[in-house]
Design a protein around this motif. Sequence first.
Motif, PDB file in Angstrom:
ATOM      1  N   PRO A  88       6.063  21.874  -2.043  1.00  0.00           N
ATOM      2  CA  PRO A  88       4.944  21.663  -1.209  1.00  0.00           C
ATOM      3  C   PRO A  88       5.327  20.857  -0.053  1.00  0.00           C
ATOM      4  CG  PRO A  88       4.396  21.547  -3.461  1.00  0.00           C
ATOM      5  CD  PRO A  88       5.683  21.795  -3.316  1.00  0.00           C
ATOM      6  N   PHE A  89       4.809  20.799   1.170  1.00  0.00           N
ATOM      7  CA  PHE A  89       5.193  19.845   2.147  1.00  0.00           C
ATOM      8  C   PHE A  89       4.393  18.741   2.087  1.00  0.00           C
ATOM      9  CE2 PHE A  89       3.828  18.390   6.403  1.00  0.00           C
ATOM     10  CZ  PHE A  89       5.326  18.195   6.887  1.00  0.00           C
ATOM     11  N   ASN A  90       5.039  17.429   2.186  1.00  0.00           N
ATOM     12  CA  ASN A  90       4.643  16.025   2.102  1.00  0.00           C
ATOM     13  C   ASN A  90       5.020  15.541   3.274  1.00  0.00           C
ATOM     14  OD1 ASN A  90       3.828  13.538   1.560  1.00  0.00           O
ATOM     15  ND2 ASN A  90       4.072  13.748  -0.535  1.00  0.00           N
ATOM     16  N   PRO A  91       4.332  15.169   4.182  1.00  0.00           N
ATOM     17  CA  PRO A  91       4.438  14.445   5.448  1.00  0.00           C
ATOM     18  C   PRO A  91       5.167  12.963   5.128  1.00  0.00           C
ATOM     19  CG  PRO A  91       2.521  15.384   5.789  1.00  0.00           C
ATOM     20  CD  PRO A  91       2.678  15.553   4.364  1.00  0.00           C
ATOM     21  N   ARG A  92       4.556  12.409   4.139  1.00  0.00           N
ATOM     22  CA  ARG A  92       5.161  10.947   3.975  1.00  0.00           C
ATOM     23  C   ARG A  92       6.503  10.981   3.240  1.00  0.00           C
ATOM     24  NH1 ARG A  92       1.715   6.871   3.478  1.00  0.00           N
ATOM     25  NH2 ARG A  92      -0.107   8.130   3.069  1.00  0.00           N
ATOM     26  N   GLU A  93       6.544  11.888   2.508  1.00  0.00           N
ATOM     27  CA  GLU A  93       8.191  11.965   1.952  1.00  0.00           C
ATOM     28  C   GLU A  93       9.403  12.364   2.972  1.00  0.00           C
ATOM     29  OE1 GLU A  93      11.369  12.407  -0.292  1.00  0.00           O
ATOM     30  OE2 GLU A  93       9.466  11.363  -0.640  1.00  0.00           O
ATOM     31  N   VAL A 127       0.920  -1.191  -0.093  1.00  0.00           N
ATOM     32  CA  VAL A 127       0.140   0.167  -0.019  1.00  0.00           C
ATOM     33  C   VAL A 127       0.936   1.142  -0.138  1.00  0.00           C
ATOM     34  CG1 VAL A 127      -1.643   1.478   1.219  1.00  0.00           C
ATOM     35  CG2 VAL A 127      -1.998  -1.229   1.059  1.00  0.00           C
ATOM     36  N   GLU A 128       1.938   1.320   0.858  1.00  0.00           N
ATOM     37  CA  GLU A 128       2.785   2.379   0.885  1.00  0.00           C
ATOM     38  C   GLU A 128       3.460   2.591  -0.369  1.00  0.00           C
ATOM     39  OE1 GLU A 128       3.542   4.772   3.271  1.00  0.00           O
ATOM     40  OE2 GLU A 128       1.759   3.885   4.495  1.00  0.00           O
ATOM     41  N   ALA A 152      13.669  10.699   6.445  1.00  0.00           N
ATOM     42  CA  ALA A 152      14.424  10.211   7.613  1.00  0.00           C
ATOM     43  C   ALA A 152      14.816   9.061   7.742  1.00  0.00           C
ATOM     44  CB  ALA A 152      13.235  10.587   8.828  1.00  0.00           C
ATOM     45  N   GLU A 153      14.091   7.960   7.150  1.00  0.00           N
ATOM     46  CA  GLU A 153      14.588   6.728   6.729  1.00  0.00           C
ATOM     47  C   GLU A 153      16.049   6.765   6.121  1.00  0.00           C
ATOM     48  OE1 GLU A 153      11.559   4.557   5.412  1.00  0.00           O
ATOM     49  OE2 GLU A 153      10.164   4.460   7.029  1.00  0.00           O
ATOM     50  N   ARG A 154      16.053   7.456   4.826  1.00  0.00           N
ATOM     51  CA  ARG A 154      16.946   7.460   4.241  1.00  0.00           C
ATOM     52  C   ARG A 154      18.496   7.984   4.830  1.00  0.00           C
ATOM     53  NH1 ARG A 154      13.183   8.742   0.070  1.00  0.00           N
ATOM     54  NH2 ARG A 154      13.687  10.928   0.298  1.00  0.00           N
ATOM     55  N   ILE A 155      18.085   8.770   5.729  1.00  0.00           N
ATOM     56  CA  ILE A 155      19.181   9.403   6.386  1.00  0.00           C
ATOM     57  C   ILE A 155      19.916   8.482   7.300  1.00  0.00           C
ATOM     58  CG2 ILE A 155      19.917  11.238   7.911  1.00  0.00           C
ATOM     59  CD1 ILE A 155      17.988  13.084   6.661  1.00  0.00           C
ATOM     60  N   ARG A 156      18.955   7.836   8.054  1.00  0.00           N
ATOM     61  CA  ARG A 156      19.211   6.767   8.885  1.00  0.00           C
ATOM     62  C   ARG A 156      20.034   5.761   8.166  1.00  0.00           C
ATOM     63  NH1 ARG A 156      14.592   8.187  11.800  1.00  0.00           N
ATOM     64  NH2 ARG A 156      13.377   6.697  10.433  1.00  0.00           N
ATOM     65  N   ALA A 157      19.746   5.394   7.052  1.00  0.00           N
ATOM     66  CA  ALA A 157      20.476   4.378   6.162  1.00  0.00           C
ATOM     67  C   ALA A 157      21.860   4.658   5.738  1.00  0.00           C
ATOM     68  CB  ALA A 157      19.499   3.975   4.896  1.00  0.00           C
TER      69      ALA A 157
END
Length: 800
Positions: free
Chosen positions: A398-403, A323-324, A408-413
């Motif tokens: 435009p601000f997209n909370p999902r993006e 779904v995501e 944040a996940e890509r930075i942690r990775a």
Amino acid sequence: MVWGKNVGISCGKRVKRTNILYRGVSVIALTVTFGLGLSPNFAEAQNYRFNQVQVEGNQRIQTSTIVAYTGIERGKTVSAGKLNDAYQNIVDSGVFESVELVPRGNTLVIKVTEFPTINKINFEGNRRIKDENLSEVIESSPRRVFNPAVAEQDAAAIAEAYGVQGRLASRVTPRIIRRSENRVDLVFEISEGDTTEVERVSFLGNQVYSDRRLRRVLETKQAGFLRAFINKDTLIEDRIDFDKQILRDFYLSRGYVDFRVNSANAEVTRERDAVFLVVDVSEGQQFSFGDITVSSEVSEADADVFRKALKSKPGITYSPTVVETEIERMENLALRLGIDFLRIEPRVTRNDRDLTLDVEYVLTRGPRVFVERIDIEGNTTTLDRVIRQKFRTVEGDPFNPREIRRTAERIRALGFFSESDVDVREGSSPSQVVLDVNVAEQPTGSLNLGGSYSVTDGFGVAVGVSENNFLGRGQRLSLSVKTATEADEYVLGFVEPHLLGRDLRFSFDLGVSESDSSFSEYDTKRAFLSPALFFKLSESSALRVSYTWNSAEMIARSDITYPGGTYPSAAPTIVNEIAQGERTNSVFGLKYSFDSRLNGLDPNAGFLFEVGADYAGLGGDNEFLKTSTKFVAQKTILNEEVTLRATLETGALHWMGNNNSRSLDRYVLSPSIMRGFEPGGIGPRDRSARPDGTTYDDFLGGNMFAVARFDAEFPLGLPDELGLRGALFYDVGNLWGLNDVDTSGSTNIVGRDGSFRHVVGFSVLWTTGLGPLRFNFSKALKKEDFDQEQSFDLTLQARF
């Protein structure tokens, strides 16, 4: 009538509390005596009036400060209760070891003994955690007043630090050593103890997946044979919490939407050196996708256009990841169509009768909020642009909370930071937001030492030095040295993951190697450099463009002496190739790959397809076209206990130069491609007669090959902590073709036309702290008489 207190000093660690002992002095129990307590009625009626307050025993604390603690005013009537409150106020200040209030007529005498000052703090018995790290854990510090309660908390904090490392049996005993001038040395005596291992991990309530399968999901592992090389069999509470989440993710990705972890209890053994971890779960029913629809509440967003972008179909297993992925795919489509602030809201309808979930993707208009600014803090070495490269959003977008969550996940990775958070706050207006990125850097360099063994090269030692964040630019610089019995290799590598600020990876490798393999009658020397570009074509496909310059030379070994004289150690064809000397190749290459696993539609099946072509001829000594293909398909069955895998590899060499090809240029099959045979064990060979009456037996390689491999991996029923699984395999392959080869002087070339060989075998897969090892035991069902069979080989287990 005396109000008094002697303060006992004790410090604790979790449940069990330990005592602090003064040198030569036992702990004094807390005693409070009230003379008026003998007669409650009298105590209630007793009142005092003090014209003078006298303080005795204070050294650092001023008398006026102590009197202020009491709250008693001279000349005013004071009740017994008020006097008791005054006593308690002095005690609560936390700076006195003992307190006594003695009324003497119109004078109140306050007798105090101050707590000593901490002269210095020492840690004894600690080896696993350094003094400076323990100092950051505790609150006590030199030149501050010693406080038993704080020391107690410090002991518990130190024990907690060891508990995080899995050392639950550690004990911390604070001591004080009296010094002059009412000073003490505070000493924490630490018994680190052994790590508390997870002796057994078991599950309750699981019916679909076995304990063995679920253990492979968890980060926490059972204590195994090579426990000295790994620490994932250590009980760490944070890891258990993480395991709960990944266990939930595992079930959700397989359609078990009602799954939950009821509890995860660790029972400690009497010796406190091991635990039994029991995880109680409720699996629920498995759901599949039902109807998948798209509706639009935005005029410029055509629902039919977005519906065509979907990849999921009704009937496949439901997964939130799917779904995501679909939402991300439609949001990217909206950006390409120029539709801003489009949000996709998934609305799920549950159908318990047929165990399906209908999903309606509703296209809605989100709030008109823009990104005003991106602030990055905490990166002392890493450049801001390295972090910004992980954003697909820039100021003004435009601000997209999902993006932002995905960012944040890509930075942690990246692996550059021990902590990384991306927070959102309101900007200069309600329609503006500021993105705050807070990171804490961690070491990114590594030194790797290891040993190796292969049938081809023998035993070896590998040393590698790498820096994954070179000069804070996010680049990787590495140097590896591999020395083995029959081969040496030195490689310098460099990777820029975002060339020119784009999603374009650039790599550059420079190296030299030498070999004197026992499977050939010549030695080799190579040097190479290879820059390459790698970029994604779609969410599942990528293209690699490369250039390689290499120089290779075949070196003759000493001649063989026999009664009639000497003769070359290599066959005539190989001698002709050695005579060519050093030759260079200038090769341009393309490689396309498609990996179905990247779209996440089916966690239990997937395939990988690769096709490549290398052309040599724009410079260098040789001209040829070399193509290759590879296809791998994998599926897990029987509740993911058994893995089935099929692999097909092919290659073709078309020689176009005026000179002749060499064995170094042609395909030579190794056991990693075709099991059951030595390196170069199948294909054309030069079996010309030697002058002494014996026969040469040198492999020549081939221009064409095709190999199919089939594997079935399964559990052996042995304890999981051994890390052993079994596999059956069947290989069929052929290597043929020998054009543009100088065979002058040869009297017997065999295997030109080739034939398919068939091999069956059994493998033992051993997951160790040193890596996944694979022991192959094979038997050739069909082969040629001149083939060199190999019934056993040891390799690193390949990953798909």
